[in-house]
Design an enzyme around this catalytic site. Structure first.
Site, mmCIF file in Angstrom:
data_model
loop_
_atom_site.group_PDB
_atom_site.id
_atom_site.type_symbol
_atom_site.label_atom_id
_atom_site.label_comp_id
_atom_site.label_asym_id
_atom_site.label_seq_id
_atom_site.Cartn_x
_atom_site.Cartn_y
_atom_site.Cartn_z
ATOM 1 N N LYS A 60 -5.013 -12.239 -35.396
ATOM 2 C CA LYS A 60 -4.282 -13.405 -35.875
ATOM 3 C C LYS A 60 -4.651 -14.650 -35.058
ATOM 4 C CE LYS A 60 -0.138 -10.820 -37.251
ATOM 5 N NZ LYS A 60 -0.034 -11.256 -38.658
ATOM 6 N N ASP A 102 -4.966 -6.375 -40.329
ATOM 7 C CA ASP A 102 -3.684 -7.073 -40.203
ATOM 8 C C ASP A 102 -2.734 -6.712 -41.335
ATOM 9 O OD1 ASP A 102 -1.839 -8.704 -38.989
ATOM 10 O OD2 ASP A 102 -2.537 -10.528 -39.986
ATOM 11 N N ARG A 161 1.949 -1.634 -44.186
ATOM 12 C CA ARG A 161 1.923 -0.697 -45.310
ATOM 13 C C ARG A 161 1.263 0.630 -44.922
ATOM 14 N NH1 ARG A 161 -1.318 -5.157 -48.551
ATOM 15 N NH2 ARG A 161 -0.036 -6.347 -47.080
ATOM 16 N N LYS A 213 10.017 -0.753 -40.945
ATOM 17 C CA LYS A 213 8.725 -0.987 -40.285
ATOM 18 C C LYS A 213 8.940 -1.340 -38.816
ATOM 19 C CE LYS A 213 4.960 -4.396 -40.187
ATOM 20 N NZ LYS A 213 4.452 -5.660 -40.779
ATOM 21 N N ASP A 259 7.844 -8.276 -35.576
ATOM 22 C CA ASP A 259 7.305 -7.456 -36.657
ATOM 23 C C ASP A 259 7.966 -6.087 -36.728
ATOM 24 O OD1 ASP A 259 5.665 -7.538 -38.871
ATOM 25 O OD2 ASP A 259 3.966 -6.615 -37.875
#
Length: 496
Positions: A280, A350, A354, A268, A291
């Site tokens: 967020k 958020d 996926r 990812k 991330d």
């Protein structure tokens, strides 16, 4: 760091520093006893005075030990001998490396690999010594104008093994450990870079540079137009809110014949995650530069694979973009169509990781993979469940799951399996699309994997949720480079 292997007596080593262990309560290790004998009880007399008990983290630096050829002897506390396990061994190695680096000794002979660690051989101990030493001395300061450097940093470390018969295994351990340490350092650097530097384009450039310098490796970068042609509507929907163009990076390493099915790793690569419209909280949002640590670990792994020239076919895939709020960004309630043709209701923008991974999973089908492993900082729920110690593991194939668990245990980069039962799929139901991208508060790490499993039915697949293990917080804030050691060990086990 320049590492090498030697077998010999500690008192005969010409070095700026000799490293030996001391167990609780005031018990010399075998190498320390040898030094004590030739120095006419110099070490034991000092220990008897209470200068060091042998507790973990304790150190004592001695100068001019009689009848030795070294300038210094560093005693490292190892705790109780019966409790000296993998964790204690790594702790002693890290303490030793940091202490020597600070005391001005530019070269050292380290006898800690001679210590007995139950269930582990010389190969394991030397490899762990290399990886742990490099990790302990890692510093990210390339963006600082004033760098806090050691005055006389440690440059050379020799690891001692008990017998000349151990030299061959130790040399292989040195090679493997150094390659893994390289991959970890690459992953840590990419993770630590700020999001204004480490963009999807930057990740693509780093992969491309690796492809130019490494034989057997071919790198292909798919642009937005390429992804549109492939129908990657899920991935592209996340990228819509950003001015940074998305990239899908594919690194193909061919170390085996063309008939050998490849091992595929998907990382990812959200280079900054604001949460999008489901924004967020501002506290600690700076850490959302991490991330993309899944992507960093895949690029780091490919560095290791090419350095080791593994006789396998290995493919690294990195779907990369930013997740930002914008007039074009995904909105809660939007429905997007993935490359597989399945439709997704975006209930929370958020939950974007996926959405990019699912299209990358579908893309990986073209390689007819042996196995597919995705690596992602995917859910805060996994952090709640497992903390920062273990990576969450879920998958659809028992053999693959067991192999990854075993690799994690052996490498010290541990994972813990969570259930992927069919009943959890119910939480992803949508009134308007084939599925929702979230499954509610309960079992968040599991339902995220359930979502991905719908795109992995044609393959042996596992998902590693590294949200808790990819970086540290507080004073030690920074990327860890995990799970490069786990993934490398998995591939080394396949070679064996």
């Amino acid at each position: 760091m320049d590492f090498s292997i030697k077998s010999g007596h500690p008192e005969k080593q010409r070095s700026a520093c000799i490293i030996v262990g001391v167990f609780e309560p005031r018990r010399l290790s075998a190498a320390a006893e040898q030094l004590d004998a030739v120095s006419e009880a110099y070490l034991s007399n000092i220990i008897r005075r209470g200068d060091i008990e042998g507790k973990p983290d304790q150190t004592l630096l001695l100068h001019n030990v009689p009848n030795t050829l070294c300038d210094r002897v560093l005693l490292i506390g190892c705790g109780k001998e019966r409790d000296f396990n993998e964790v204690a061994y790594r702790k002693a190695l890290a303490t030793a490396a940091m202490t020597v680096n600070e005391n001005g000794a530019m070269d050292t002979v380290n006898f800690l690999p001679e210590l007995p660690v139950k269930g582990h051989d010389v190969y394991w101990k030397v490899r762990q010594a290399v990886e742990t030493t490099e990790a302990a001395l890692y510093v990210f300061d390339e963006l600082k104008t004033e760098k806090d450097k050691a005055r006389r940093p440690l440059r050379k470390m020799v690891f001692s093994v008990p017998s000349r018969r151990d030299l061959s295994a130790a040399e292989q351990a040195l090679k493997d450990g150094a390659a893994i340490a390289t991959g970890v350092a690459v992953a840590r650097r990419l993770g630590n870079l700020p999001a204004n530097i480490c963009t999807p384009t930057y990740l693509a450039e780093q992969a491309t540079e690796l492809g130019k310098s490494a034989n057997k490796l071919k790198v292909k970068v798919l642009e937005q137009s390429d992804m549109e042609t492939l129908g990657m509507g899920s991935l592209l929907s996340v990228a819509k809110g950003s001015r940074q163009p998305p990239k899908l990076i594919c690194m193909e390493y061919r170390g085996a014949d063309n008939d050998s099915k490849p091992y595929v790793f998907i990382g990812k690569g959200i280079t900054f995650d604001s949460g999008g419209i489901s924004i967020k909280p501002s506290a600690a949002m700076d850490e959302m530069k991490f991330d993309m640590c899944g992507a960093a670990s895949v690029i780091g792994l490919m560095h290791t694979v090419t350095e080791l020239q593994l006789p396998l076919n290995v493919i690294g895939i990195v779907p990369s973009c930013e997740n930002m709020p914008d007039g074009l960004a995904n909105k809660p309630g939007d429905i997007v169509t993935s490359m597989s043709g399945q439709t997704i209701e975006v209930l929370n923008t958020d939950a974007e990781g996926r959405l990019i991974l699912c299209d990358a999973l579908t893309y990986s089908e073209r390689f007819s993979p042996e196995t597919v492993v995705d690596i992602a900082t995917l859910t805060g729920a996994c952090v709640v469940a497992l903390g920062s110690q273990a990576t969450g593991l879920l998958g659809n194939h028992r053999g693959l799951n067991n192999d990854l668990l075993s690799a994690g245990k052996s490498s010290g980069d541990r994972a813990w399996e969570l259930p992927l039962w069919e009943e959890y799929q119910e939480q992803l139901k949508s009134n308007f699309a084939d599925m929702a991208n979230i499954g509610g508060r309960e079992a968040g790490a599991i339902t995220a994997a359930c979502f991905l499993s719908r795109f992995a039915k044609k393959m042996h697949w596992a998902h590693l949720d590294i949200a808790g293990t990819a970086w540290k917080h507080g004073d030690e804030k920074g990327a860890t480079g995990r799970p490069v050691p786990l993934l490398t060990q998995y591939l080394l086990d396949k070679v064996k």
